[in-house]
Write an enzyme that holds these catalytic residues in place. Structure first.
Site, mmCIF file in Angstrom:
data_model
loop_
_atom_site.group_PDB
_atom_site.id
_atom_site.type_symbol
_atom_site.label_atom_id
_atom_site.label_comp_id
_atom_site.label_asym_id
_atom_site.label_seq_id
_atom_site.Cartn_x
_atom_site.Cartn_y
_atom_site.Cartn_z
ATOM 1 N N PHE A 94 94.403 1.703 150.282
ATOM 2 C CA PHE A 94 93.497 2.377 151.221
ATOM 3 C C PHE A 94 94.005 2.130 152.634
ATOM 4 O O PHE A 94 94.055 0.993 153.104
ATOM 5 C CB PHE A 94 92.043 1.904 151.121
ATOM 6 C CG PHE A 94 91.136 2.773 151.964
ATOM 7 C CD1 PHE A 94 90.522 3.877 151.422
ATOM 8 C CD2 PHE A 94 90.964 2.513 153.316
ATOM 9 C CE1 PHE A 94 89.730 4.724 152.213
ATOM 10 C CE2 PHE A 94 90.186 3.345 154.111
ATOM 11 C CZ PHE A 94 89.561 4.454 153.554
ATOM 12 N N ASP A 122 99.335 -3.636 156.510
ATOM 13 C CA ASP A 122 98.076 -3.107 157.009
ATOM 14 C C ASP A 122 97.052 -4.240 156.907
ATOM 15 O O ASP A 122 96.501 -4.502 155.844
ATOM 16 C CB ASP A 122 97.658 -1.885 156.177
ATOM 17 C CG ASP A 122 96.317 -1.319 156.629
ATOM 18 O OD1 ASP A 122 95.615 -2.000 157.405
ATOM 19 O OD2 ASP A 122 95.969 -0.210 156.196
ATOM 20 N N LYS A 173 89.244 -3.057 162.941
ATOM 21 C CA LYS A 173 87.979 -3.692 162.573
ATOM 22 C C LYS A 173 87.598 -4.912 163.416
ATOM 23 O O LYS A 173 87.034 -4.758 164.483
ATOM 24 C CB LYS A 173 87.993 -4.033 161.081
ATOM 25 C CG LYS A 173 88.120 -2.789 160.188
ATOM 26 C CD LYS A 173 87.771 -3.102 158.768
ATOM 27 C CE LYS A 173 88.249 -2.046 157.784
ATOM 28 N NZ LYS A 173 87.346 -0.913 157.636
HETATM 29 N N1 PMP Z 1 93.366 0.214 156.482
HETATM 30 C C1 PMP Z 1 92.590 -0.573 155.739
HETATM 31 C C2 PMP Z 1 93.223 -1.670 154.933
HETATM 32 C C3 PMP Z 1 91.209 -0.397 155.699
HETATM 33 O O1 PMP Z 1 90.443 -1.186 154.941
HETATM 34 C C4 PMP Z 1 90.651 0.645 156.479
HETATM 35 C C5 PMP Z 1 89.156 0.915 156.503
HETATM 36 N N2 PMP Z 1 88.411 0.473 155.439
HETATM 37 C C6 PMP Z 1 91.499 1.449 157.250
HETATM 38 C C7 PMP Z 1 92.851 1.202 157.229
HETATM 39 C C8 PMP Z 1 90.959 2.577 158.087
HETATM 40 O O2 PMP Z 1 90.266 2.096 159.171
HETATM 41 P P1 PMP Z 1 89.259 3.026 160.007
HETATM 42 O O3 PMP Z 1 88.113 3.336 159.107
HETATM 43 O O4 PMP Z 1 88.885 2.194 161.186
HETATM 44 O O5 PMP Z 1 90.022 4.252 160.397
#
Ligand code: PMP
Length: 431
Positions: free
Chosen positions: A168, A253, A282
Protein backbone atom coordinates in the site's frame (compact mmCIF):
# COMPACT_ATOMS: atom_id res chain seq x y z
CA UNK A 1 -28.49 36.97 18.62
CA UNK A 2 -29.46 34.31 21.19
CA UNK A 3 -28.54 30.80 20.08
CA UNK A 4 -31.55 28.46 19.75
CA UNK A 5 -31.38 25.00 21.27
CA UNK A 6 -32.41 23.34 18.06
CA UNK A 7 -31.58 24.69 14.69
CA UNK A 8 -34.65 25.32 12.54
CA UNK A 9 -34.76 22.54 9.97
CA UNK A 10 -36.14 24.58 7.14
CA UNK A 11 -33.32 27.10 6.84
CA UNK A 12 -30.56 26.21 4.42
CA UNK A 13 -27.20 25.24 5.87
CA UNK A 14 -25.29 28.23 4.60
CA UNK A 15 -27.82 30.53 6.29
CA UNK A 16 -27.44 28.57 9.53
CA UNK A 17 -23.66 28.83 9.33
CA UNK A 18 -23.90 32.56 8.73
CA UNK A 19 -26.46 33.19 11.48
CA UNK A 20 -25.32 30.86 14.24
CA UNK A 21 -21.63 30.21 13.47
CA UNK A 22 -19.84 27.06 12.36
CA UNK A 23 -19.11 25.84 15.89
CA UNK A 24 -22.71 25.95 17.04
CA UNK A 25 -24.00 24.21 13.92
CA UNK A 26 -21.40 21.43 14.35
CA UNK A 27 -22.42 20.91 17.97
CA UNK A 28 -26.08 20.49 17.13
CA UNK A 29 -25.72 17.61 14.68
CA UNK A 30 -26.77 14.14 15.87
CA UNK A 31 -25.09 10.85 14.91
CA UNK A 32 -27.99 9.89 12.64
CA UNK A 33 -27.95 13.26 10.86
CA UNK A 34 -24.20 13.00 10.49
CA UNK A 35 -24.37 9.57 8.81
CA UNK A 36 -27.26 10.57 6.56
CA UNK A 37 -25.65 13.83 5.44
CA UNK A 38 -22.24 12.24 4.87
CA UNK A 39 -23.75 9.52 2.70
CA UNK A 40 -26.04 11.95 0.85
CA UNK A 41 -23.37 14.51 -0.02
CA UNK A 42 -20.08 12.60 0.06
CA UNK A 43 -18.79 9.96 -2.35
CA UNK A 44 -19.00 6.47 -0.89
CA UNK A 45 -15.32 5.57 -1.06
CA UNK A 46 -15.16 4.70 2.65
CA UNK A 47 -17.19 2.39 4.85
CA UNK A 48 -16.82 3.98 8.29
CA UNK A 49 -17.52 2.30 11.61
CA UNK A 50 -21.02 3.24 12.85
CA UNK A 51 -19.81 5.96 15.19
CA UNK A 52 -19.58 9.75 15.04
CA UNK A 53 -16.55 11.09 16.88
CA UNK A 54 -17.12 14.53 18.35
CA UNK A 55 -14.03 15.14 20.47
CA UNK A 56 -10.57 13.74 21.15
CA UNK A 57 -8.10 14.05 23.96
CA UNK A 58 -4.82 12.14 24.29
CA UNK A 59 -5.54 8.46 23.54
CA UNK A 60 -9.31 8.91 23.94
CA UNK A 61 -12.17 9.98 21.72
CA UNK A 62 -15.83 10.63 22.54
CA UNK A 63 -18.78 9.91 20.29
CA UNK A 64 -21.99 11.85 19.69
CA UNK A 65 -23.73 9.89 22.46
CA UNK A 66 -21.00 10.78 24.96
CA UNK A 67 -19.40 7.32 24.99
CA UNK A 68 -15.62 7.24 25.34
CA UNK A 69 -13.21 4.98 23.43
CA UNK A 70 -9.47 4.35 23.35
CA UNK A 71 -8.54 5.31 19.81
CA UNK A 72 -6.45 2.45 18.44
CA UNK A 73 -6.87 3.47 14.80
CA UNK A 74 -4.74 6.51 15.66
CA UNK A 75 -5.43 7.88 12.17
CA UNK A 76 -3.29 5.06 10.78
CA UNK A 77 -0.23 6.09 12.86
CA UNK A 78 -0.61 9.81 12.17
CA UNK A 79 -1.71 10.54 15.75
CA UNK A 80 1.75 9.98 17.19
CA UNK A 81 1.13 11.99 20.35
CA UNK A 82 -2.60 11.28 20.61
CA UNK A 83 -5.33 13.86 20.11
CA UNK A 84 -4.69 17.57 20.67
CA UNK A 85 -1.00 17.42 21.67
CA UNK A 86 -0.42 20.58 23.70
CA UNK A 87 3.12 21.45 22.59
CA UNK A 88 2.34 21.01 18.90
CA UNK A 89 -0.85 23.04 19.24
CA UNK A 90 1.04 25.84 21.01
CA UNK A 91 3.54 26.06 18.17
CA UNK A 92 0.73 25.89 15.66
CA UNK A 93 -1.15 28.71 17.40
CA UNK A 94 1.94 30.91 17.57
CA UNK A 95 2.81 30.27 13.92
CA UNK A 96 -0.83 30.95 12.95
CA UNK A 97 -0.43 34.48 14.25
CA UNK A 98 2.74 35.07 12.20
CA UNK A 99 2.64 33.39 8.80
CA UNK A 100 0.71 30.41 7.48
CA UNK A 101 0.91 30.22 3.74
CA UNK A 102 3.33 31.55 1.20
CA UNK A 103 4.40 29.67 -1.89
CA UNK A 104 7.69 28.21 -3.00
CA UNK A 105 8.11 31.36 -5.09
CA UNK A 106 9.78 32.83 -1.99
CA UNK A 107 12.10 31.71 0.81
CA UNK A 108 10.86 31.31 4.36
CA UNK A 109 12.86 30.79 7.54
CA UNK A 110 10.39 28.10 8.58
CA UNK A 111 11.11 25.98 5.50
CA UNK A 112 14.87 26.45 5.76
CA UNK A 113 14.94 25.38 9.40
CA UNK A 114 12.51 22.51 8.86
CA UNK A 115 14.52 21.05 5.97
CA UNK A 116 17.64 21.09 8.09
CA UNK A 117 15.87 19.59 11.12
CA UNK A 118 14.38 16.81 8.99
CA UNK A 119 17.75 15.96 7.44
CA UNK A 120 19.37 15.88 10.88
CA UNK A 121 16.62 13.67 12.30
CA UNK A 122 16.74 11.24 9.40
CA UNK A 123 20.52 11.50 8.93
CA UNK A 124 20.12 12.31 5.24
CA UNK A 125 21.44 15.06 2.96
CA UNK A 126 18.36 16.65 1.43
CA UNK A 127 14.59 16.70 1.63
CA UNK A 128 11.69 17.49 -0.70
CA UNK A 129 8.58 18.72 1.18
CA UNK A 130 5.14 17.40 0.25
CA UNK A 131 1.74 17.15 1.95
CA UNK A 132 0.57 13.54 1.79
CA UNK A 133 2.12 10.10 1.78
CA UNK A 134 0.88 9.49 -1.75
CA UNK A 135 2.72 12.58 -2.96
CA UNK A 136 5.87 11.48 -1.15
CA UNK A 137 5.78 8.12 -2.94
CA UNK A 138 5.10 9.79 -6.31
CA UNK A 139 8.04 12.10 -5.63
CA UNK A 140 10.32 9.16 -4.86
CA UNK A 141 9.26 7.41 -8.07
CA UNK A 142 10.10 10.52 -10.08
CA UNK A 143 13.48 10.91 -8.36
CA UNK A 144 14.41 7.26 -8.92
CA UNK A 145 13.38 7.31 -12.56
CA UNK A 146 15.20 10.54 -13.37
CA UNK A 147 18.30 9.34 -11.52
CA UNK A 148 18.24 6.08 -13.51
CA UNK A 149 18.23 7.96 -16.82
CA UNK A 150 20.63 10.77 -15.96
CA UNK A 151 23.11 8.93 -13.71
CA UNK A 152 22.74 5.16 -14.18
CA UNK A 153 22.25 5.41 -17.94
CA UNK A 154 18.99 3.50 -18.38
CA UNK A 155 17.50 3.99 -21.86
CA UNK A 156 14.75 6.68 -21.97
CA UNK A 157 11.34 5.53 -20.68
CA UNK A 158 12.58 2.03 -19.87
CA UNK A 159 13.10 2.41 -16.10
CA UNK A 160 11.66 -0.34 -13.92
CA UNK A 161 10.74 -0.21 -10.25
CA UNK A 162 10.32 -3.42 -8.27
CA UNK A 163 7.43 -3.41 -5.81
CA UNK A 164 5.87 -5.97 -3.45
CA UNK A 165 2.56 -7.77 -3.75
CA UNK A 166 0.07 -6.65 -1.06
CA UNK A 167 1.70 -3.22 -0.96
CA UNK A 168 0.00 0.00 0.00
CA UNK A 169 1.61 3.22 -1.16
CA UNK A 170 -1.39 5.50 -1.77
CA UNK A 171 -4.23 6.13 -4.16
CA UNK A 172 -2.94 8.00 -7.22
CA UNK A 173 -3.47 6.31 -10.58
CA UNK A 174 0.24 5.49 -10.89
CA UNK A 175 0.34 3.96 -7.42
CA UNK A 176 -2.89 1.93 -7.57
CA UNK A 177 -1.69 0.65 -10.93
CA UNK A 178 0.90 -1.46 -9.12
CA UNK A 179 -1.35 -2.51 -6.25
CA UNK A 180 -2.32 -6.16 -6.08
CA UNK A 181 -5.68 -5.26 -4.52
CA UNK A 182 -8.34 -5.43 -7.22
CA UNK A 183 -10.69 -3.15 -5.29
CA UNK A 184 -8.11 -0.33 -5.37
CA UNK A 185 -7.64 -0.42 -9.12
CA UNK A 186 -10.78 -1.80 -10.79
CA UNK A 187 -12.01 0.65 -13.42
CA UNK A 188 -9.16 3.14 -13.01
CA UNK A 189 -6.84 2.04 -15.83
CA UNK A 190 -4.91 2.49 -18.04
CA UNK A 191 -2.02 2.35 -15.62
CA UNK A 192 1.60 3.48 -15.80
CA UNK A 193 4.10 0.92 -17.06
CA UNK A 194 7.44 0.11 -15.45
CA UNK A 195 6.46 -1.62 -12.19
CA UNK A 196 7.41 -5.24 -11.52
CA UNK A 197 5.63 -7.00 -8.65
CA UNK A 198 7.34 -9.67 -6.54
CA UNK A 199 6.11 -11.53 -3.44
CA UNK A 200 6.89 -9.63 -0.21
CA UNK A 201 9.56 -11.33 1.86
CA UNK A 202 11.07 -13.46 -0.91
CA UNK A 203 14.62 -12.22 -1.51
CA UNK A 204 15.23 -14.60 -4.42
CA UNK A 205 12.19 -13.26 -6.25
CA UNK A 206 13.49 -9.71 -5.82
CA UNK A 207 16.91 -10.78 -7.07
CA UNK A 208 15.43 -12.51 -10.13
CA UNK A 209 13.39 -9.41 -11.01
CA UNK A 210 16.43 -7.12 -11.32
CA UNK A 211 17.41 -6.17 -14.88
CA UNK A 212 19.80 -3.53 -16.25
CA UNK A 213 16.75 -1.22 -16.38
CA UNK A 214 15.93 -1.49 -12.67
CA UNK A 215 15.97 1.95 -11.08
CA UNK A 216 14.72 1.06 -7.62
CA UNK A 217 13.09 -1.32 -5.22
CA UNK A 218 10.19 0.37 -3.44
CA UNK A 219 8.74 -1.34 -0.37
CA UNK A 220 7.27 -0.84 3.08
CA UNK A 221 9.43 -2.30 5.88
CA UNK A 222 6.19 -3.64 7.40
CA UNK A 223 3.09 -3.91 5.21
CA UNK A 224 0.69 -2.11 7.50
CA UNK A 225 -2.42 -1.78 5.33
CA UNK A 226 -1.70 -5.27 4.01
CA UNK A 227 -2.43 -6.62 7.49
CA UNK A 228 0.67 -5.77 9.59
CA UNK A 229 2.83 -8.19 7.61
CA UNK A 230 6.41 -8.40 8.85
CA UNK A 231 9.03 -9.73 6.41
CA UNK A 232 11.21 -12.68 7.41
CA UNK A 233 14.43 -11.89 9.29
CA UNK A 234 17.19 -10.81 6.95
CA UNK A 235 14.87 -9.64 4.16
CA UNK A 236 15.43 -5.91 4.63
CA UNK A 237 19.19 -6.34 4.90
CA UNK A 238 19.06 -8.68 1.89
CA UNK A 239 17.34 -6.01 -0.19
CA UNK A 240 19.95 -3.45 0.86
CA UNK A 241 22.74 -5.76 -0.27
CA UNK A 242 20.97 -6.56 -3.52
CA UNK A 243 20.49 -2.88 -4.31
CA UNK A 244 24.11 -1.98 -3.54
CA UNK A 245 25.44 -4.82 -5.73
CA UNK A 246 23.25 -3.90 -8.67
CA UNK A 247 23.39 -0.10 -8.52
CA UNK A 248 19.69 0.05 -7.74
CA UNK A 249 17.98 2.41 -5.29
CA UNK A 250 16.37 1.14 -2.14
CA UNK A 251 13.28 3.20 -1.31
CA UNK A 252 11.58 2.55 2.00
CA UNK A 253 8.05 3.80 2.31
CA UNK A 254 8.07 4.68 6.02
CA UNK A 255 4.90 6.76 5.78
CA UNK A 256 3.13 4.56 8.33
CA UNK A 257 6.05 2.88 10.10
CA UNK A 258 8.28 5.93 10.56
CA UNK A 259 8.92 8.19 13.55
CA UNK A 260 9.37 5.65 16.34
CA UNK A 261 6.09 3.81 15.68
CA UNK A 262 7.74 0.39 15.35
CA UNK A 263 10.31 0.83 18.11
CA UNK A 264 13.08 2.53 16.14
CA UNK A 265 13.03 5.96 14.55
CA UNK A 266 12.54 4.08 11.30
CA UNK A 267 11.62 0.44 10.81
CA UNK A 268 14.56 -0.25 8.45
CA UNK A 269 16.82 0.17 11.48
CA UNK A 270 15.80 -3.32 12.67
CA UNK A 271 18.28 -4.62 10.09
CA UNK A 272 20.35 -1.54 9.42
CA UNK A 273 18.97 -1.60 5.87
CA UNK A 274 19.57 2.07 5.17
CA UNK A 275 17.59 3.40 2.21
CA UNK A 276 18.73 5.68 -0.60
CA UNK A 277 15.35 7.38 -0.45
CA UNK A 278 12.74 7.37 2.26
CA UNK A 279 9.08 8.41 2.00
CA UNK A 280 7.64 10.06 5.10
CA UNK A 281 4.23 11.36 6.12
CA UNK A 282 1.54 10.84 8.74
CA UNK A 283 3.31 11.27 12.13
CA UNK A 284 5.58 13.95 10.67
CA UNK A 285 2.59 16.28 11.06
CA UNK A 286 2.48 15.69 14.83
CA UNK A 287 -1.09 14.41 14.64
CA UNK A 288 -2.54 17.75 13.65
CA UNK A 289 -1.67 18.44 10.06
CA UNK A 290 -0.82 16.71 6.76
CA UNK A 291 2.94 16.92 6.29
CA UNK A 292 5.00 14.60 4.10
CA UNK A 293 8.44 14.49 2.55
CA UNK A 294 11.01 12.47 0.69
CA UNK A 295 14.52 12.45 2.08
CA UNK A 296 17.66 11.03 0.57
CA UNK A 297 21.25 11.35 -0.48
CA UNK A 298 22.37 14.42 -2.39
CA UNK A 299 23.35 12.37 -5.43
CA UNK A 300 19.73 11.50 -6.14
CA UNK A 301 17.94 14.53 -4.71
CA UNK A 302 20.04 16.71 -7.01
CA UNK A 303 18.28 15.38 -10.11
CA UNK A 304 15.40 17.75 -9.39
CA UNK A 305 15.92 21.12 -11.06
CA UNK A 306 13.68 24.23 -10.94
CA UNK A 307 10.31 23.37 -12.46
CA UNK A 308 10.71 19.59 -12.42
CA UNK A 309 8.55 19.04 -9.35
CA UNK A 310 6.46 21.05 -6.90
CA UNK A 311 3.44 21.50 -4.69
CA UNK A 312 1.34 24.55 -3.80
CA UNK A 313 1.05 23.67 -0.14
CA UNK A 314 4.22 21.59 0.28
CA UNK A 315 6.60 23.23 2.74
CA UNK A 316 4.15 25.93 3.86
CA UNK A 317 5.30 27.79 7.00
CA UNK A 318 2.56 26.38 9.24
CA UNK A 319 3.34 22.76 8.36
CA UNK A 320 7.08 23.44 8.71
CA UNK A 321 6.61 24.81 12.23
CA UNK A 322 4.38 21.88 13.22
CA UNK A 323 6.78 19.31 11.77
CA UNK A 324 9.79 20.98 13.41
CA UNK A 325 8.12 20.81 16.82
CA UNK A 326 7.25 17.15 16.14
CA UNK A 327 10.89 16.38 15.32
CA UNK A 328 12.11 18.30 18.37
CA UNK A 329 9.72 16.37 20.63
CA UNK A 330 10.61 13.04 19.02
CA UNK A 331 14.30 13.62 19.48
CA UNK A 332 13.93 14.85 23.07
CA UNK A 333 12.01 11.84 24.38
CA UNK A 334 13.06 8.23 23.96
CA UNK A 335 9.94 7.22 22.06
CA UNK A 336 11.83 4.58 20.11
CA UNK A 337 13.01 2.65 23.18
CA UNK A 338 9.72 3.23 24.93
CA UNK A 339 7.68 1.90 21.98
CA UNK A 340 9.90 -1.16 21.66
CA UNK A 341 9.26 -2.01 25.32
CA UNK A 342 5.55 -1.15 25.28
CA UNK A 343 5.10 -3.05 22.03
CA UNK A 344 6.66 -6.19 23.49
CA UNK A 345 4.41 -5.84 26.55
CA UNK A 346 1.33 -5.37 24.33
CA UNK A 347 2.18 -8.31 22.07
CA UNK A 348 2.84 -10.60 25.03
CA UNK A 349 -0.43 -9.52 26.64
CA UNK A 350 -2.32 -10.49 23.49
CA UNK A 351 -0.43 -13.77 23.09
CA UNK A 352 -1.16 -14.66 26.72
CA UNK A 353 -4.89 -14.36 26.02
CA UNK A 354 -4.45 -17.45 23.85
CA UNK A 355 -7.95 -16.81 22.56
CA UNK A 356 -9.81 -19.18 20.25
CA UNK A 357 -11.19 -16.30 18.15
CA UNK A 358 -7.64 -15.14 17.40
CA UNK A 359 -5.61 -16.67 14.58
CA UNK A 360 -2.40 -14.71 15.09
CA UNK A 361 -1.01 -11.57 16.69
CA UNK A 362 1.98 -9.82 15.18
CA UNK A 363 3.62 -6.44 15.24
CA UNK A 364 6.60 -4.31 16.08
CA UNK A 365 6.55 -1.50 18.59
CA UNK A 366 3.12 0.06 18.81
CA UNK A 367 1.99 -1.18 15.41
CA UNK A 368 0.14 -4.34 16.29
CA UNK A 369 -2.16 -6.55 14.25
CA UNK A 370 -4.65 -9.02 15.69
CA UNK A 371 -5.82 -11.48 13.05
CA UNK A 372 -9.07 -13.20 13.86
CA UNK A 373 -10.40 -16.54 12.65
CA UNK A 374 -12.62 -16.41 9.53
CA UNK A 375 -16.31 -15.56 9.99
CA UNK A 376 -16.07 -13.26 13.01
CA UNK A 377 -15.34 -9.91 11.30
CA UNK A 378 -18.61 -8.05 11.79
CA UNK A 379 -19.20 -9.20 15.37
CA UNK A 380 -15.64 -8.37 16.36
CA UNK A 381 -15.82 -4.76 15.15
CA UNK A 382 -19.03 -4.26 17.12
CA UNK A 383 -17.73 -6.01 20.23
CA UNK A 384 -14.64 -3.77 20.22
CA UNK A 385 -16.89 -0.70 19.95
CA UNK A 386 -19.01 -1.92 22.86
CA UNK A 387 -15.99 -2.36 25.12
CA UNK A 388 -14.71 1.10 24.21
CA UNK A 389 -12.00 0.28 21.69
CA UNK A 390 -11.88 2.01 18.34
CA UNK A 391 -10.14 -0.17 15.76
CA UNK A 392 -10.76 -1.10 12.15
CA UNK A 393 -9.77 -4.05 10.05
CA UNK A 394 -6.90 -3.87 7.61
CA UNK A 395 -6.68 -6.68 5.06
CA UNK A 396 -6.63 -10.36 6.07
CA UNK A 397 -9.14 -9.98 8.95
CA UNK A 398 -6.48 -8.14 10.93
CA UNK A 399 -7.45 -5.44 13.38
CA UNK A 400 -4.87 -2.71 13.79
CA UNK A 401 -3.80 -1.27 17.13
CA UNK A 402 -1.75 1.91 16.91
CA UNK A 403 -2.17 3.82 20.19
CA UNK A 404 -0.10 7.00 20.75
CA UNK A 405 3.68 6.73 21.16
CA UNK A 406 3.13 8.52 24.46
CA UNK A 407 1.11 5.56 25.87
CA UNK A 408 2.13 3.85 29.11
CA UNK A 409 1.80 0.34 30.53
CA UNK A 410 -1.45 1.19 32.30
CA UNK A 411 -3.08 2.24 29.03
CA UNK A 412 -1.77 -0.80 27.12
CA UNK A 413 -2.96 -3.04 29.96
CA UNK A 414 -6.42 -1.47 29.72
CA UNK A 415 -6.48 -1.99 25.94
CA UNK A 416 -5.60 -5.68 26.39
CA UNK A 417 -8.28 -6.03 29.07
CA UNK A 418 -10.92 -4.53 26.77
CA UNK A 419 -9.76 -6.66 23.84
CA UNK A 420 -10.25 -9.77 26.00
CA UNK A 421 -13.77 -8.65 26.96
CA UNK A 422 -14.65 -8.10 23.31
CA UNK A 423 -13.20 -11.43 22.18
CA UNK A 424 -15.00 -13.26 24.99
CA UNK A 425 -18.26 -11.75 23.81
CA UNK A 426 -17.60 -12.78 20.21
CA UNK A 427 -16.77 -16.32 21.32
CA UNK A 428 -19.89 -16.50 23.50
CA UNK A 429 -22.21 -15.28 20.74
CA UNK A 430 -20.72 -17.78 18.28
CA UNK A 431 -21.12 -20.83 20.50
N1 PMP B 1 2.34 4.72 2.16
C1 PMP B 1 1.94 3.99 3.20
C2 PMP B 1 2.84 2.90 3.71
C3 PMP B 1 0.72 4.22 3.82
O1 PMP B 1 0.33 3.48 4.86
C4 PMP B 1 -0.10 5.27 3.32
C5 PMP B 1 -1.45 5.60 3.93
N2 PMP B 1 -2.08 4.62 4.65
C6 PMP B 1 0.36 6.01 2.22
C7 PMP B 1 1.58 5.71 1.67
C8 PMP B 1 -0.47 7.12 1.63
O2 PMP B 1 -0.51 8.20 2.48
P1 PMP B 1 -1.62 9.36 2.32
O3 PMP B 1 -2.93 8.74 2.65
O4 PMP B 1 -1.19 10.41 3.28
O5 PMP B 1 -1.55 9.83 0.90
Amino acid sequence: MALPNNLPEDTDLLAQLRNFGVEHVIEKMTHEECVETTLRYGTHNYHPIDVTITAGHGPYVTDAHGKSYIDCVGCYSALCFGHLPTKILDVMAAQSKRLILTSRAVYTRELALYLRALCEFTDTDMACPMNTGTEAVETAIKLARRWSYSVKGVEADKAEIIVAAENFHGRSTTIVGFSSEENYKAGFGPFAAGFITVPFGDINAAKAAITPNTAAILMEPIQAEGGILIPPDGYMAGLRELCTKNNVFLIWDEVQTGFCRTGYRFAWQYEDAEPDLMCLGKALGGGVFPVAAVVGREEVMAVFTPGSHGSTFGGNPLSCAVAMETLAEMSAADYDVRCRKLGAFFLQGLKDLDHKVVREVRGRGLLIGLEIQPGYDEQTTNAFLKTGILTKETRHRTFRFAPPLSSDEALIGEIVRRIKLALDEVAASAS
